[in-house]
Structures are given as structure tokens and as C-alpha cells.
Design an enzyme around this catalytic site. Structure first.
Site, PDB file in Angstrom:
ATOM      1  N   ASP A  88      -3.765   6.670  -1.947  1.00 41.69           N
ATOM      2  CA  ASP A  88      -4.182   5.290  -1.728  1.00 41.69           C
ATOM      3  C   ASP A  88      -2.937   4.464  -1.422  1.00 41.69           C
ATOM      4  O   ASP A  88      -2.129   4.828  -0.588  1.00 41.69           O
ATOM      5  CB  ASP A  88      -4.949   4.763  -2.940  1.00 41.69           C
ATOM      6  CG  ASP A  88      -5.712   3.481  -2.623  1.00 41.69           C
ATOM      7  OD1 ASP A  88      -6.037   3.248  -1.442  1.00 41.69           O
ATOM      8  OD2 ASP A  88      -5.983   2.708  -3.551  1.00 41.69           O
ATOM      9  N   ASP A 140       0.861  -1.679  -4.475  1.00 40.02           N
ATOM     10  CA  ASP A 140      -0.139  -2.719  -4.264  1.00 40.02           C
ATOM     11  C   ASP A 140       0.024  -3.841  -5.279  1.00 40.02           C
ATOM     12  O   ASP A 140       0.332  -3.602  -6.460  1.00 40.02           O
ATOM     13  CB  ASP A 140      -1.547  -2.138  -4.374  1.00 40.02           C
ATOM     14  CG  ASP A 140      -1.931  -1.307  -3.154  1.00 40.02           C
ATOM     15  OD1 ASP A 140      -1.109  -1.221  -2.217  1.00 40.02           O
ATOM     16  OD2 ASP A 140      -3.038  -0.750  -3.145  1.00 40.02           O
ATOM     17  N   ARG A 151       0.224  -1.549   6.769  1.00 39.45           N
ATOM     18  CA  ARG A 151       0.310  -2.448   5.603  1.00 39.45           C
ATOM     19  C   ARG A 151       1.749  -2.684   5.148  1.00 39.45           C
ATOM     20  O   ARG A 151       2.154  -2.265   4.074  1.00 39.45           O
ATOM     21  CB  ARG A 151      -0.534  -1.924   4.443  1.00 39.45           C
ATOM     22  CG  ARG A 151      -2.004  -1.789   4.787  1.00 39.45           C
ATOM     23  CD  ARG A 151      -2.835  -1.387   3.584  1.00 39.45           C
ATOM     24  NE  ARG A 151      -4.243  -1.256   3.945  1.00 39.45           N
ATOM     25  CZ  ARG A 151      -5.222  -0.972   3.088  1.00 39.45           C
ATOM     26  NH1 ARG A 151      -4.932  -0.760   1.813  1.00 39.45           N
ATOM     27  NH2 ARG A 151      -6.468  -0.875   3.498  1.00 39.45           N
TER      28      ARG A 151
END
Length: 463
Positions: free
Chosen positions: A267, A271, A325
Site C-alpha cells: 500500500d 501516508d 503520489r
């Protein structure tokens, strides 16, 4: 630092972070189908240690965070992120395995603490790194494969005699999730607190005052992901975390790239989500991964925690052959400056190292992006605003300011903002949405930024 915190290591009396439960794969909320269980295809060459090469002598460990990022701020004004710099002698730990790391955090709670990692830590190993067992399922990995960092912590890696930084593999670092009594729903508890006339800044659910430095972190391989397209385990997650300083870390997929499986096994790399705020990531190296950094993990239903939060600084980082990202941003007031993004889109590059998109401004985001160096092989200049910035998603932020960059490509050479629209079609913020960083910072040219980042970013290079 402001506000109280309660460390959450045990979850509802059933699971403890960092302690293996060895539960078999099981379907949970129609996710994590047991048939999708797959152990990691590769294990690394371990660099376990039993001796501290410094003899216990401290150097940078008691340093407070510098004053050049959003981590230095709060709604009540300027703060100093101290981490565990004030730790008493008995709250300075040197750890060589995962069980020692978990024990140090459990013993010290939210007291100021310094935890020095030497060698190689992986929670799949036990008994002083002599017994290895792969995660047995989603719940075993979620809890037994994660380390929850409580408030007032400095977590640092110590280089070995060969100059190699301390390394974490197969282990997620979690910062946040400290709920009062470990049983209060985050949204319900927060809203009740605010509706009672109390200051939301003081609600005891945000982990505060963390410094993480000089660690190599390999993103875990998800043995039993949510489904074929969505993994669960991140390398590091900030969730309800505030005043966090991350410096000189290196993060990648390590020895388990996504190419080892036909479905998704990784993932996020790092984050910053669920109401986290006032965080800085600097002097760090990110490599060989798909979804690099997510700031704000949803549009709908997130305003209660995310609107007005997610103040993040990303500076002097090296983004090397990543997929996307860098960052993807929702809601955040994000300052991005003096980073170096190197990518390749040409057909010769392996899929694990292929560039898709860089900065990705999305819903309600408000970004200030300055003096970046983009070097992207195979990307034509007229495609920059759908690759280097945007990613082609088309969701308008509140505001976006972009200037001072340099773009190098084999499809047109060097170019400056005069040769392309640095705004990439986004409007600058107006009125109350205009903001200026409240902290001092050193801005260098894009060219100088590249040289500085290549020389200094990543674990093992802390001076």
C-alpha cells in the site's frame, strides 16, 4: 507540547501492537479472502547486530527538531518538537530486535524516551532473532507486524561499523491512534468534546511530539490484502498524529517488489491521514514503490477531521523511480520545496521502477510548490502537466502555487517555468485561502536542490 495523550498498545483487550497472534487467514467484512494469502517471496539478507558500535555514546539523539517546517506550529502558535530529547537515563534504550523495541515503548508509555535501533528489526523474528515465522494472516500482520509509536518519542537508527543504517523490514510503523481509554470512537469522541465547548486542540486522541531519524524502512509485503487491487500495510502511517518530524529516512519495497505477485501486495510508503497535522518529512530517500505518500485518504466524510488540518512540509527529499503520489494531497495545506524527482517512462524501464505521476493535487487541497527539480526520461514537455504535476485526475484544489522549477527530459532538454505552465491549469488561492509558511526556511534554486538532495538525502547520511 499541547494536549494529553493516552498510549494505545492493546486493542479492546484482544490484540497488542507488536505482539504476534498467529491467527489464520479469515474473511473480515468481506475483505481479506483467505484464498489470497501469499507469503513474501523473498527475505532479505539480514544484518542483525548484538553490539552497539557507539558503546552507548549519544550524539544526535537528544537533538530537538529544527525550526524549518510545519512541524514547528500548532493552532496555539509556535512549538518546539522535542521528541524524547528530555529522556531520563532509564528512558534511553538501545534495541537489537523487535521485541526489545516493543518492550521499550510499552515500558516508557508517553514519558520522553529515546529508542536507538541497531542492526535489523523484523517482527517476524523472535527469540533474539533466532526464530522466523511469516505472518499467518491479516490480523497477525495488522497487529503483530505493527509498532505503535506513542507521544514524546525519538526513534533513531544507529549506523553500524560499515556505515550501514539500522533497518526495519516486514514491520509497519504507526504513529497515532491513541484514543482515551482505548475505546472511544474518534469522530464521536471528538465531536462530543467540541460540542461541550472544549478546545479541539486539546482532545486526547492525537499522538504528539515525535522525531524519527536515520532509519531504512522496507515497506511490508501484505500477506493477505483487502482484495486483488488493495493492500493494507503501509511502511509508515501517521493517523491522528501531530507535531511529527521525520528526517533522513530511506523507504522502498526492499527485497519484495510488486513484481513478485500478480496482485497488489504493497500500500502506501509513508501516508499522512485521518486528521494528522503539523508534520515535516525532510532529507529522505524514497525508491522503488507504487503509492508513495498520501496526504488525506478520502473526500467524503473526512471534513470533520481533515478540513483545516494536514499542514505538511516535504522538503529536500529524493523521489527516485517511483510510480505515483509525490504526494497525492486532499484537504492539506502542503508546502513542497527543493525536492528532486527522478523518473522514467520509457519502455526499457522495469515496471517496478516506472514513473506515472508526481504531484497530485486533489479535493480541497492548497499547495505551495517551490524550486523543484524534475528529471523524467521519456516524458515530453507538453505532457508535463499530466505527469509531473496533476496525474490527470482533474479534481480542482482550493489553490495551487507553483514556481521556480527545472525540468530535464530526453524529449526536449532543460526547461524553466517560462517554457511551460507551472500552474498546470490550477488557479492560485484567493482571499482567506492565501497562506504563507509561518516558519523560516532556506530556499535554493532547483539546480542546487538536486545536488544537495543527491548528496544528503536518506538514512546513513545524517551529519
Amino acid at each position: 507540547m499541547t494536549g494529553a495523550s493516552t498510549p494505545l498498545q492493546n486493542v479492546n483487550g484482544s490484540y497488542t501492537y507488536g505482539v504476534r497472534n498467529y491467527l489464520a487467514p479469515a474473511l473480515i467484512d468481506k475483505l481479506h479472502n483467505p484464498s489470497n494469502y501469499k507469503a513474501a517471496g523473498v527475505v532479505p539478507t539480514w544484518q542483525f547486530a548484538t553490539v552497539d558500535p557507539t558503546g552507548g555514546k549519544l550524539s544526535f539523539e537528544r537533538a530537538t527538531a529544527p525550526q524549518d517546517g510545519w512541524h514547528t506550529w500548532s493552532r496555539k502558535g509556535k512549538v518546539i518538537v522535542t521528541g524524547g530529547s528530555a529522556a531520563a537515563t532509564n528512558r534511553v534504550y538501545t534495541v537489537f530486535n523487535g521485541q526489545q523495541l516493543v518492550a521499550a515503548l510499552a515500558e516508557s508509555g508517553i514519558e520522553p524516551k529515546i529508542v536507538r535501533v541497531v542492526g535489523h528489526i523484523d517482527l517476524r523474528w523472535s527469540s533474539n532473532n533466532t526464530v522466523f515465522k511469516e505472518y499467518t494472516g491479516y490480523l497477525d500482520q495488522k497487529f503483530g507486524g505493527s509498532i505503535m509509536i506513542p507521544s514524546n518519542t525519538t526513534l533513531v537508527g544507529i549506523n553500524d561499523a560499515q556505515g550501514r543504517p539500522a533497518r526495519l523490514t516486514g514491520t509497519s510503523i504507526l504513529i497515532g491512534g491513541e484514543l482515551a481509554n482505548g475505546a472511544v470512537d474518534a469522530q464521536a469522541g471528538y465531536m462530543a468534546w467540541v460540542n461541550a465547548g472544549k478546545d479541539g486542540e486539546d482532545y486526547p486522541t492525537w499522538t504528539r511530539n515525535i522525531i524519527i531519524r536515520n532509519l531504512q524502512i522496507d515497506a511490508p509485503w501484505d500477506v493477505n490484502p483487502e482484495d486483488s487491487a488493495n493492500a493494507y500495510a503501509d511502511g509508515m502511517t501517521l493517523s491522528r498524529a501531530q507535531n511529527i518530524y521525520i528526517d533522513h529516512v530511506s523507504m522502498s519495497d526492499g527485497d519484495t517488489p510488486g513484481s513478485l505477485s500478480s496482485d497488489t501486495r504493497h500500500d502506501g510508503l509513508l501516508d499522512i491521514v485521518r486528521g494528522s497535522d503539523y508534520a515535516t518529512v525532510t532529507n529522505s530517500y524514497f525508491h522503488k514503490h507504487g503509492k508513495t505518500t498520501l496526504i488525506g485518504n478520502g473526500d467524503s466524510g473526512r471534513a470533520w477531521s481533515d478540513a483545516g488540518r494536514l499542514h505538511v512540509t516535504l522538503s529536500n527529499n529524493f523521489y527516485d523511480r517511483l510510480y505515483s503520489r509525490m504526494p497525492l494531497n486532499r484537504f492539506g495545506q502542503v508546502h513542497v520545496f527543493n525536492n528532486y524527482i527522478y523518473g522514467r517512462t520509457d519502455s526499457a524501464v522495469p515496471a517496478d521502477l516506472k514513473f506515472s505521476s508526481g504531484l497530485d493535487p486533489r479535493y480541497q487541497s492548497n499547495m505551495l510548490v517551490q524550486n523543484m527539480y524534475f528529471e523524467i526520461t521519456g516524458l515530453a514537455l507538453d505532457g508535463f502537466c499530466k505527469k509531473g504535476i496533476d496525474g490527470g485526475n482533474g479534481t480542482a484544489p482550493i489553490g495551487f502555487r507553483s514556481s521556480g522549477h527545472l525540468m530535464l527530459t530526453d524529449k526536449g532538454g532543460n526547461t524553466t517555468p517560462a517554457a511551460w505552465d507551472g500552474q498546470c491549469g490550477y488557479a492560485v488561492p484567493t482571499g482567506a485561502n492565501v497562506w504563507t509558511p509561518p516558519y523560516s526556511y532556506t530556499l535554493v534554486t532547483a539546480t542546487a536542490a538536486k545536488a544537495n538532495v543527491v548528496a544528503n538525502a536518506g538514512a546513513g547520511k545524517l551529519k
